[in-house]
Motif scaffolding. Structure first.
Motif, PDB file in Angstrom:
ATOM      1  N   THR A  57       1.011  -1.197  -0.104  1.00 28.76           N
ATOM      2  CA  THR A  57      -0.114   0.032  -0.024  1.00 28.76           C
ATOM      3  C   THR A  57       0.778   1.291  -0.027  1.00 28.76           C
ATOM      4  OG1 THR A  57      -1.635  -1.178   1.217  1.00 28.76           O
ATOM      5  CG2 THR A  57      -1.847   1.350   1.267  1.00 28.76           C
ATOM      6  N   VAL A  58       0.721   1.993  -0.913  1.00 30.82           N
ATOM      7  CA  VAL A  58       1.679   3.157  -1.252  1.00 30.82           C
ATOM      8  C   VAL A  58       0.815   4.465  -0.471  1.00 30.82           C
ATOM      9  CG1 VAL A  58       3.172   4.554  -2.679  1.00 30.82           C
ATOM     10  CG2 VAL A  58       2.697   1.904  -3.043  1.00 30.82           C
ATOM     11  N   ARG A  59       1.545   5.088   0.396  1.00 28.14           N
ATOM     12  CA  ARG A  59       0.872   6.409   0.657  1.00 28.14           C
ATOM     13  C   ARG A  59       1.330   7.505  -0.222  1.00 28.14           C
ATOM     14  NH1 ARG A  59      -0.803   8.359   4.642  1.00 28.14           N
ATOM     15  NH2 ARG A  59       0.588   9.866   4.630  1.00 28.14           N
ATOM     16  N   LYS A  60       0.472   8.355  -0.649  1.00 30.14           N
ATOM     17  CA  LYS A  60       0.826   9.486  -1.655  1.00 30.14           C
ATOM     18  C   LYS A  60       0.450  10.695  -1.139  1.00 30.14           C
ATOM     19  CE  LYS A  60      -1.283   8.143  -5.343  1.00 30.14           C
ATOM     20  NZ  LYS A  60      -1.614   8.157  -6.837  1.00 30.14           N
ATOM     21  N   VAL A  61       1.088  11.668  -1.340  1.00 27.41           N
ATOM     22  CA  VAL A  61       0.607  13.143  -1.308  1.00 27.41           C
ATOM     23  C   VAL A  61       0.503  13.673  -2.685  1.00 27.41           C
ATOM     24  CG1 VAL A  61       1.110  15.316  -0.397  1.00 27.41           C
ATOM     25  CG2 VAL A  61       1.435  13.506   0.829  1.00 27.41           C
ATOM     26  N   ASP A  62      -0.739  13.955  -3.098  1.00 26.76           N
ATOM     27  CA  ASP A  62      -0.958  14.118  -4.319  1.00 26.76           C
ATOM     28  C   ASP A  62      -0.122  13.249  -5.410  1.00 26.76           C
ATOM     29  OD1 ASP A  62      -2.493  16.452  -4.143  1.00 26.76           O
ATOM     30  OD2 ASP A  62      -0.740  18.029  -4.356  1.00 26.76           O
ATOM     31  N   ASP A  63       0.464  13.536  -6.378  1.00 27.16           N
ATOM     32  CA  ASP A  63       1.083  12.316  -7.103  1.00 27.16           C
ATOM     33  C   ASP A  63       2.593  12.075  -6.591  1.00 27.16           C
ATOM     34  OD1 ASP A  63       0.946  10.557  -9.502  1.00 27.16           O
ATOM     35  OD2 ASP A  63       2.107  11.830 -10.817  1.00 27.16           O
ATOM     36  N   ARG A  64       2.727  12.105  -5.591  1.00 33.91           N
ATOM     37  CA  ARG A  64       4.119  11.669  -5.050  1.00 33.91           C
ATOM     38  C   ARG A  64       4.109  10.630  -4.110  1.00 33.91           C
ATOM     39  NH1 ARG A  64       9.154  13.881  -5.058  1.00 33.91           N
ATOM     40  NH2 ARG A  64      10.401  13.104  -3.425  1.00 33.91           N
ATOM     41  N   ALA A  65       4.697   9.603  -4.160  1.00 35.74           N
ATOM     42  CA  ALA A  65       4.518   8.314  -3.216  1.00 35.74           C
ATOM     43  C   ALA A  65       5.471   8.711  -2.107  1.00 35.74           C
ATOM     44  CB  ALA A  65       5.269   7.305  -3.938  1.00 35.74           C
ATOM     45  N   VAL A  66       5.178   8.668  -0.851  1.00 36.08           N
ATOM     46  CA  VAL A  66       5.831   9.265   0.173  1.00 36.08           C
ATOM     47  C   VAL A  66       6.419   7.738   1.147  1.00 36.08           C
ATOM     48  CG1 VAL A  66       5.163  11.352   0.177  1.00 36.08           C
ATOM     49  CG2 VAL A  66       3.887   9.860   1.505  1.00 36.08           C
ATOM     50  N   LYS A  67       5.478   6.895   1.111  1.00 39.49           N
ATOM     51  CA  LYS A  67       5.787   5.808   2.053  1.00 39.49           C
ATOM     52  C   LYS A  67       4.945   4.423   1.629  1.00 39.49           C
ATOM     53  CE  LYS A  67       6.531   3.728   6.218  1.00 39.49           C
ATOM     54  NZ  LYS A  67       5.576   3.585   7.149  1.00 39.49           N
ATOM     55  N   ILE A  68       6.027   3.301   1.356  1.00 43.17           N
ATOM     56  CA  ILE A  68       5.280   2.005   1.126  1.00 43.17           C
ATOM     57  C   ILE A  68       4.977   1.301   2.273  1.00 43.17           C
ATOM     58  CG2 ILE A  68       5.920   0.077  -0.236  1.00 43.17           C
ATOM     59  CD1 ILE A  68       7.622   1.768  -2.112  1.00 43.17           C
ATOM     60  N   GLU A  69       4.053   0.700   2.352  1.00 42.63           N
ATOM     61  CA  GLU A  69       3.860  -0.526   3.531  1.00 42.63           C
ATOM     62  C   GLU A  69       3.287  -1.574   2.912  1.00 42.63           C
ATOM     63  OE1 GLU A  69       0.811   2.203   5.502  1.00 42.63           O
ATOM     64  OE2 GLU A  69       2.147   3.261   6.714  1.00 42.63           O
ATOM     65  N   GLY A  70       3.323  -2.603   3.867  1.00 39.87           N
ATOM     66  CA  GLY A  70       2.680  -3.938   3.588  1.00 39.87           C
ATOM     67  C   GLY A  70       1.262  -3.918   3.246  1.00 39.87           C
ATOM     68  N   MET A  71       0.637  -4.535   2.542  1.00 45.30           N
ATOM     69  CA  MET A  71      -0.905  -4.396   2.421  1.00 45.30           C
ATOM     70  C   MET A  71      -1.350  -5.251   3.256  1.00 45.30           C
ATOM     71  SD  MET A  71      -2.680  -5.088  -1.256  1.00 45.30           S
ATOM     72  CE  MET A  71      -4.609  -5.652  -1.230  1.00 45.30           C
ATOM     73  N   LYS A  72      -2.439  -4.736   4.002  1.00 44.03           N
ATOM     74  CA  LYS A  72      -3.166  -5.544   5.089  1.00 44.03           C
ATOM     75  C   LYS A  72      -4.021  -6.432   4.354  1.00 44.03           C
ATOM     76  CE  LYS A  72      -2.804  -3.280   9.456  1.00 44.03           C
ATOM     77  NZ  LYS A  72      -2.810  -1.509   9.471  1.00 44.03           N
ATOM     78  N   GLY A  73      -4.094  -7.862   4.672  1.00 44.55           N
ATOM     79  CA  GLY A  73      -4.893  -8.691   4.139  1.00 44.55           C
ATOM     80  C   GLY A  73      -4.435  -9.429   2.988  1.00 44.55           C
ATOM     81  N   HIS A  74      -3.352  -8.986   2.399  1.00 42.67           N
ATOM     82  CA  HIS A  74      -2.789  -9.760   1.261  1.00 42.67           C
ATOM     83  C   HIS A  74      -2.292 -11.199   1.723  1.00 42.67           C
ATOM     84  CE1 HIS A  74      -0.257 -10.647  -2.163  1.00 42.67           C
ATOM     85  NE2 HIS A  74      -1.099  -9.669  -2.733  1.00 42.67           N
ATOM     86  N   PRO A  75      -2.783 -12.087   0.817  1.00 44.76           N
ATOM     87  CA  PRO A  75      -2.737 -13.563   0.952  1.00 44.76           C
ATOM     88  C   PRO A  75      -1.099 -13.808   1.233  1.00 44.76           C
ATOM     89  CG  PRO A  75      -3.512 -13.426  -1.032  1.00 44.76           C
ATOM     90  CD  PRO A  75      -3.509 -11.976  -0.636  1.00 44.76           C
ATOM     91  N   VAL A  76      -0.058 -13.043   0.734  1.00 49.05           N
ATOM     92  CA  VAL A  76       1.335 -13.475   0.847  1.00 49.05           C
ATOM     93  C   VAL A  76       1.859 -12.809   2.025  1.00 49.05           C
ATOM     94  CG1 VAL A  76       3.605 -13.012  -0.388  1.00 49.05           C
ATOM     95  CG2 VAL A  76       1.523 -13.661  -1.823  1.00 49.05           C
ATOM     96  N   ASN A  77       1.528 -11.243   2.232  1.00 52.54           N
ATOM     97  CA  ASN A  77       2.441 -10.947   3.271  1.00 52.54           C
ATOM     98  C   ASN A  77       1.441 -10.137   4.380  1.00 52.54           C
ATOM     99  OD1 ASN A  77       1.721  -9.054   1.145  1.00 52.54           O
ATOM    100  ND2 ASN A  77       2.974  -7.670   2.193  1.00 52.54           N
TER     101      ASN A  77
END
Lengths: 729, 240
Positions: free
Chosen positions: A67-87
């Protein structure tokens, strides 16, 4: 009253005392620290609207949802996606640092054409039209000479739409030379084929297993899908499941296991068969089910005749009692699971070892069972129309592959490890080579020899997003979008027991003048015209992807992944003793290069979750996390046992040269009790010459020191080490 | 040195002790006055809200207390200070003769201009605060952090820190940084005070998709969690 110096000083002291017990200094300290955070020149991402985007990380084959947090079109943080079957919400240090690969200095910003000598670093910026037409012209020229089979491609894997577009392109063009980067999946796939008679991917129901016997797999060092394995490992700890790590070095995985059994490197297959011997001798297997399976009698004979506990003990260096108790614990566990693939599994390894370990799983009856090993049918969503080949393509496709896969080694699909030798010995040549999503000049064993082979390929095209070793030694770079800028499907990650397809989505708009590699291929095909163009009926890669994924598209677009509700198991008849196992009747571990006299030590690699050793190099954040005992300054450390150090007169922190038959490098000595005497361990993932200044020039590349060793059955690279010598500086 | 000289010195020392103590006290007093009284006055500038807002009047007129105007959106996010569009529902035209309402309608409603309210509780950009987690999940009162603002008849003066640009409410009215009530300060320590001591109610976190084929660790445990500030990755809960 006289106001003198003393009075004045007294006033000052009184003032200072009063100030100290007033809020003034304390409040000012707090305020000035906040003030300094808000200095206009302090780098702060511009304010804007916050949003989140779900996608899939493709930095390793793990297939984690992000899950990538963005401010407008700028990505600011990458987090693991909750509920994803892999991670499910987890993320590794590499995934977390992905933004540095998006915004960092190592990107190739526009198509580039070599201006100086190859590898000199002089480039001319060209337009996309020019780049596509340059490739097309060259390909048309080769084809017109009837040498279509002399065009090859190297990609990361053979599943997913992009690798399949390359494959389709080469087929329509008339070349069988579609090559992929090797990994343990190749050996596992071949094991599935030979022992289970199915073309399937291996899956491990790791979370449900209760006794994990790992033959050197770096469970928490990046093996399989790393975040998933981390989580599984934590769950084993919480729930009291047992992990036994068989490895010649005390890796992080070994240190966190319940039992670490050091073994002479390269003898893991013998140990697996020794364990099988105990299980059979003590009748710890389900006779009714197992004995009826084909090949069991021959397997039993092999194991009983050749792999007695004493014999295995002398081969592996593990005492007999340990082998017996290990076998009993394994067989008596309710859901035992044996896994292999050394370290991160980035080299295929010896096929015998994979088969012997798989036979152990079969013996305890955990194939396609809860907590066991699953044969997962490969995803079948790519159903493109049959392509029509013209006469050139047909004749080209009938030629043998340059690497001998399918001919010399009938079961192998791709043997990139043989390419360097074939070219350098003059047994074959390539006229043009495409490299995408791979960095073979860094990550293939004996990378120097491959570099020499590349020198004789007149036209090398890289599709890399980064200025990596291969890109910087190419003639033309057609930069791909990075994973946060493009659509791409991510097929079921290796080791997962269910089909989970992920979709990488453009989280931000492309930062530079780059193009999805899928689009580049389609454009080149269309420019070549004729039957090649006809094989690519799509207007763009995105259209192709959408059509390919069909009704899964909407789910993928919304959730970021699609998962099968039930397992798709590939079933075939199990065979305990395929022909390929015959070579085990006289056990010798895959012999490694070098004479014992000039090279008295054995060099083995080791992997760490903090060191990426594939296509992607460590971004700055990650390289900063590497310990001083792995990389000190600009020198990589070798681990040797204090005993070895004493014999060689090497003390902690001494500089030394490590020599192998393939190369030489300067290293620093780290004395470590966790490694067997006589063995030297060097980390993989260092010694880059390309990428950025944060990564290049740090440590030495293990792949320059090791050569490939062909597995006699699979043809895949089975080298687990090389003989070496350490000399003082 | 002669005995006479020593005596002379003692005398002069005795004579000087008075002024020295006096000046010490003077210095002490001056700096205390400066530090406690003058410094806060210099540090904060006084700003008036564009409209003097009467909370009492509004609370009486609505049914759902604070949440009538400071409501939660459907997605759980908090609306904060009402936007003009909300006010217009009632104040399209002036309802009474209060000069503040008249000013509001003439200057803002008529021109479609948002009121530039000064937000007492505005936190720095790096702080992420979820109202829904506190008000709905933890069932906290608005007043725990915001005090009795709902009982005010006039808008307080907004005091802006000249160095940091943030409201005085963050540090607290008391320049010493001490507080009597939870709502008198809003710095990180004040958040931590609660989080370090109180258990947070957490329901089972169900996964958004049915992936029942995945056993532990994918199934979340029920139960109370000590605090959001002590779990793994706790920093990132508030500092994104």
């Amino acid at each position: 009253m006289e106001i003198g110096r003393r009075s004045f000083l007294s006033f000052i002291i009184g003032g200072a005392a009063g100030t100290a017990i007033s809020p003034l200094p304390w409040k000012l300290i707090d305020d000035s620290s906040i003030w300094s955070q808000n200095w206009p020149w302090t780098p702060v991402p511009p304010d804007g609207e916050y949003s989140q985007s779900n996608s899939v990380c493709t930095l390793c084959p793990g297939g984690c949802g992000i899950t990538v947090r963005k401010v407008d079109d700028r990505a600011v943080k990458i987090e693991g996606m909750k509920g994803h079957p892999v991670n499910d919400g987890g993320i590794c240090v590499m995934g977390l640092s992905g933004l540095q690969l998006l915004y960092g200095p190592t990107r190739v910003k526009t198509p580039l054409k070599r201006a100086g000598k190859r590898g000199e670093g002089k480039w001319e910026k060209i337009s996309w039209d020019e780049a596509i037409s340059d490739v097309t012209k060259k390909l048309a020229e080769i084809r017109s000479k009837g040498e279509s089979h002399a065009v090859g491609s190297i990609v990361n894997s053979d599943s997913g739409t992009v690798p399949n577009l390359f494959k389709r392109f080469l087929t329509a063009y008339g070349s069988p030379n579609f090559m992929t980067m090797p990994s343990m999946q190749d050996s596992y796939n071949m094991t599935m084929l030979l022992m289970q008679g199915v073309s399937a991917q291996v899956g491990f129901d790791a979370e449900n297993a209760d006794f994990i016997l790992s033959f050197g797999s770096g469970i928490i060092d990046g093996w399989g899908s790393p975040v998933r394995m981390f989580k599984a490992n934590s769950a084993w700890k919480v729930n009291g499941k047992k992990v036994v790590q068989i490895e010649s070095r005390l890796s992080n995985t070994a240190a966190k296991s319940d039992k670490w059994i050091p073994i002479k490197p390269g003898t893991e297959a013998a140990l697996a068969l020794g364990i099988a011997n105990v299980i059979i001798m003590e009748s710890l297997y389900n006779r009714e089910n197992i004995e009826s399976q084909s090949g069991f009698d021959a397997f039993k004979e092999l194991v009983l005749n050749e792999y007695s506990t004493d014999n295995v003990s002398s081969i592996t260096g593990i005492n007999s009692a340990t082998i017996v108790s290990l076998a009993k614990n394994f067989a008596q566990a309710s859901k035992p699971l044996a896994i292999c693939g050394k370290g991160q599994g980035s080299t295929p390894g010896s096929l015998n070892e994979f088969m012997a370990v798989h036979a152990l799983n079969a013996l305890v009856g955990n194939i396609n069972k809860e907590g066991g090993v699953w044969a997962v049918s490969e995803s079948d969503y790519i159903k493109w129309p049959e392509l029509e080949m013209d006469s050139i393509a047909e004749s080209g496709m009938q030629k043998e592959r340059i690497d001998g896969a399918g001919s010399e080694y009938p079961h192998a699909k791709s043997l990139l490890n043989r390419l360097a030798e074939v070219i350098n010995s003059g047994d074959g040549s390539l006229g043009a080579l495409f490299v995408s999503d791979a960095n073979p000049l860094y990550s293939m064993p004996d990378s120097k020899a491959l570099n020499t082979a590349f020198d004789s390929i007149p036209f090398v095209v890289s599709f890399s997003s980064y200025m990596d070793e291969t890109a910087s030694n190419s003639d033309l770079i057609l930069p791909n979008h990075v994973y946060l800028e493009r659509y791409e499907d991510v097929p079921t990650p290796g080791g997962l027991q269910k089909n989970v397809i992920g979709l990488t989505k453009p989280v931000v708009t492309p930062q530079f003048n780059t193009k999805n590699v899928g689009d580049s291929i389609i454009l080149i095909a269309k420019a070549l015209g004729g039957s090649i163009a006809d094989a690519f009926p799509w207007d763009s890669y995105d259209a192709c992807l959408k059509e390919t994924l069909g009704d899964k598209w909407d789910v993928l677009e919304e959730n970021g992944f699609w998962s099968d509700s039930d397992s798709k198991v590939a079933t075939g008849e199990f065979n305990f003793y395929p022909d390929a196992m015959k070579s085990l009747s006289s056990f010798s571990s895959v012999s490694i290069e070098g004479s014992t006299i000039s090279y008295p030590l054995v060099l083995i690699p080791y992997d760490s979750i903090r060191l990426a050793n594939g296509y992607i190099g460590d971004p700055p954040f990650v390289i900063k996390t590497v310990e001083d005992t792995v990389l000190k300054g600009k020198t990589a450390c070798v681990e040797i046992n204090p005993k070895t150090g004493k014999e060689l007169g090497l003390t902690e922190g001494r500089y030394a040269f490590i020599h192998t038959p393939r190369g030489k490098a300067k290293v620093k000595v780290h004395l470590y009790e966790g490694i067997m005497p006589g063995i030297v361990a060097l980390p993989r993932g260092l010694g880059h010459t390309a990428y950025d200044k944060y990564l290049a020039g740090k440590g030495c590349n293990f792949n320059e020191l090791i050569g490939p060793a062909e597995d006699p059955i699979s043809g895949l690279d089975a080298a687990w080490g090389i003989r070496a010598r350490l000399t003082k500086i | 040195m002669s005995i006479q000289d020593d005596k002379a010195k003692e005398v002069s020392a005795d004579g000087a002790a008075g002024p020295i103590i006096l000046f010490f006290i003077l210095g002490l007093a001056a700096s205390l006055v400066f530090g406690w009284v003058i410094f806060p006055k210099l540090l904060y500038s006084q700003k008036k809200q564009p409209i003097d807002f009467n909370h009492v009047l509004h609370v009486e007129a609505v049914d759902e207390g604070c949440e009538s105007c400071h409501f939660f959106r459907e997605d759980g996010s908090f609306s904060g200070i009402p936007e003009l569009a909300q006010c217009v529902d009632c104040h399209e035209e002036a309802q009474g003769e209060d000069p503040n309402e008249v000013k509001f309608v003439e200057e803002y409603v008529a021109n479609g201009r948002e009121v530039p309210w000064l937000v007492y509780a505005r936190q720095p950009d790096c702080v992420f605060f979820s109202h829904v987690a506190h008000v709905k999940e933890a069932e906290m009162d608005c007043g725990t952090c915001h005090g009795h603002i709902g009982e005010s008849e006039h808008s307080r003066v907004y005091e802006e820190n000249r160095i940091t640009g943030y409201s005085r409410d963050i540090w607290g009215k008391n320049i010493s940084g001490l507080k009597k009530h939870t709502w008198e300060r809003m710095k990180m320590d004040d958040c931590a005070e609660c989080h370090a001591t109180k258990e947070i109610k957490t329901d089972v976190e169900t996964l958004p998709w049915p992936i029942n084929w995945l056993p532990l660790p994918y199934k979340k445990q029920t139960g109370n969690q000590a605090s959001v500030t002590t779990v793994k990755e706790a920093c990132f809960v508030c500092h994104k």
